[in-house]
Design an enzyme around this catalytic site. Sequence first.
Site, PDB file in Angstrom:
ATOM      1  N   SER A  37      -5.376  10.553  -4.503  1.00 34.95           N
ATOM      2  CA  SER A  37      -5.060   9.197  -4.286  1.00 34.95           C
ATOM      3  C   SER A  37      -5.692   8.261  -3.633  1.00 34.95           C
ATOM      4  O   SER A  37      -5.471   6.869  -3.824  1.00 34.95           O
ATOM      5  CB  SER A  37      -3.717   9.564  -3.378  1.00 34.95           C
ATOM      6  OG  SER A  37      -3.766  10.249  -2.286  1.00 34.95           O
ATOM      7  N   ASP A 324       1.112   4.338   4.654  1.00 37.66           N
ATOM      8  CA  ASP A 324       2.303   5.197   4.498  1.00 37.66           C
ATOM      9  C   ASP A 324       2.162   6.251   5.546  1.00 37.66           C
ATOM     10  O   ASP A 324       1.041   6.293   6.330  1.00 37.66           O
ATOM     11  CB  ASP A 324       2.707   5.633   3.295  1.00 37.66           C
ATOM     12  CG  ASP A 324       1.541   6.112   2.357  1.00 37.66           C
ATOM     13  OD1 ASP A 324       0.760   6.937   2.972  1.00 37.66           O
ATOM     14  OD2 ASP A 324       1.708   6.267   1.148  1.00 37.66           O
ATOM     15  N   HIS A 327      -1.552   7.725   3.837  1.00 41.00           N
ATOM     16  CA  HIS A 327      -2.731   6.773   3.192  1.00 41.00           C
ATOM     17  C   HIS A 327      -3.235   5.536   4.229  1.00 41.00           C
ATOM     18  O   HIS A 327      -2.241   4.958   4.496  1.00 41.00           O
ATOM     19  CB  HIS A 327      -2.329   6.515   1.771  1.00 41.00           C
ATOM     20  CG  HIS A 327      -2.115   7.415   0.991  1.00 41.00           C
ATOM     21  ND1 HIS A 327      -0.739   7.884   0.484  1.00 41.00           N
ATOM     22  CD2 HIS A 327      -2.886   8.376   0.251  1.00 41.00           C
ATOM     23  CE1 HIS A 327      -0.714   8.846  -0.266  1.00 41.00           C
ATOM     24  NE2 HIS A 327      -2.131   9.209  -0.506  1.00 41.00           N
TER      25      HIS A 327
END
Length: 349
Positions: A37, A324, A327
Site C-alpha cells: 500500500s 489512517d 498509513h
Amino acid sequence: MKLQMLWLALVLLAVETNAAKQINNTSIPALIVFGDSIMDTGNNNNLPTIMKCNFPPYGKDFPGGSATGRFSDGRVPSDLIAEKLGLAKTLPAYMNPNLKPNDLLKGVTFASGGTGYDPLTAQMMSVISVWDQLTYFKEYISKIKQHFGEEKAQNILDHSFFLVVSSSNDLAHTYLPRAHRYDRTSYANFLADSAVKFVRELHKLGARKIGVFSAVPVGCVPLQRTVFGGLLTRRCNEPLNNMAKQFNSRLSPALDSLDKELDGVILYIDVYDTLYDMIQNPKKYGFEVANRGCCGTGLVAISYMCNSLNPFTCTNSSAYIFWDSYHPTERAYQVIVDTLLDKFISKVL
Ligand SMILES: *[C@@H]1O[C@H](CO)[C@@H](O)[C@H](O)[C@H]1NC(C)=O
Ligand SMILES: *[C@@H]1O[C@H](CO)[C@@H](O)[C@H](O)[C@H]1NC(C)=O
Ligand SMILES: *[C@@H]1O[C@H](CO)[C@@H](O)[C@H](O)[C@H]1NC(C)=O
C-alpha cells in the site's frame, strides 16, 4: 586560508553538479515499482478485496480531491519519487483499465495494498502477491516491445529505477498464522530471504538499478498502539519492531553481497531510523500528532472503516504523521523521500 576557500568552492561545485544530476530526466527513463500500500496508486480498485480506499476521505488532499485508490490523504511515495526523478507528478497503477500504451513509458506501479513477500499475506487479503506482480511486469515489457520496439524496452530495463517496498503486512498480520512453523526471528529471516529471492528474479527479468526498502517500525503505527500498546499508554509494539529490525539486519548485508555479485546497482534503502525518529520527535519535523491517524478518531480506522460517515476526521492532515491508523500522510511521505532519496537516486544516475 586560500586553500580553505578552494575546498569550499570545490564542495559547492560538487553539491551543484549533484543537484543538476538529480533533475536530469533523460538518464532514468522510468520508475517501476513493486510492493504494498505504500506504493499502490490504485491497483486494488477492481479487486474483490476489503483492502481498498477509493472513497472519501482518502484523497482529500490529492489534486482535485479525488480518491484514486492511494492509501493516503494525497500522493504516495511512488508519485513523490517519480516527481523527484523529473518523470511525472503521479505514477500510474498498472491495473488501471484506462491506461494507454503511451502512459506506460515513464513507468508504472504494480504494488497492491495489503500484500507481502509471504504468498499467504496476499492470499489472506485477496490482493496481488509480489510474485504475481513480476508476471504483470513481464506483460508490461512485452507491451512496450509491441508498441515501441525492442530497443525502447531494452532502454527501460537497463536504465529505469526499480523499487521494491514490502514486509510490513507480513510482519504485522501473517506472523501469527505462521507461528506454528516459525519463531519471530526465523520468520523475519524467511521474509528477508524472500526479498533477496525477489530481487534475483527481477534482475533475471532484466532490471539493473534496484532499490529495496527496509522494514519500517510498524509496531508504532496507531493501530498497533491501540491493539497492543495498553489502553491508556498506547505504546509501540516492541516485539513487532524487533522483528522489523531483525528483517533489516538480515536484508542489508544480503543485498550488499548481491550488489557485488550481480551487474547493475542493488541498493538497501533504510527508512526505519528516519520514520522512527519522526514518530519519537514529531515537532522536529513540523508535525503535531504522531500516535493517532487523521482519519476518524485515528485509533483503528483503515480502509472501509476510514470513510466519510465518520465525523472526527481532522481538517489539517499536514499536522499528522499518520493519515489512517496504518498509513502516513503525504506530508510525512514527502519528509521521508526528501530526507532519504537524493542519496540513493544519485547512485543510480
Ligand atoms: C543527462 O543525461 C544525458 C543522457 O544520458 C547525458 O548525456 C548528460 O551528460 C546528462 N547530464 C547531466 C548533467 O548529468
Ligand atoms: C525533461 O527534460 C526535457 C529537456 O531538458 C524537458 O524539455 C522536459 O520538460 C523534461 N520533462 C519533465 C517531465 O521534467
Ligand atoms: C497545518 O499544520 C501544519 C503543521 O503543524 C502547519 O504548519 C500549518 O500551518 C497548518 N495549516 C493550517 C491551515 O492550520
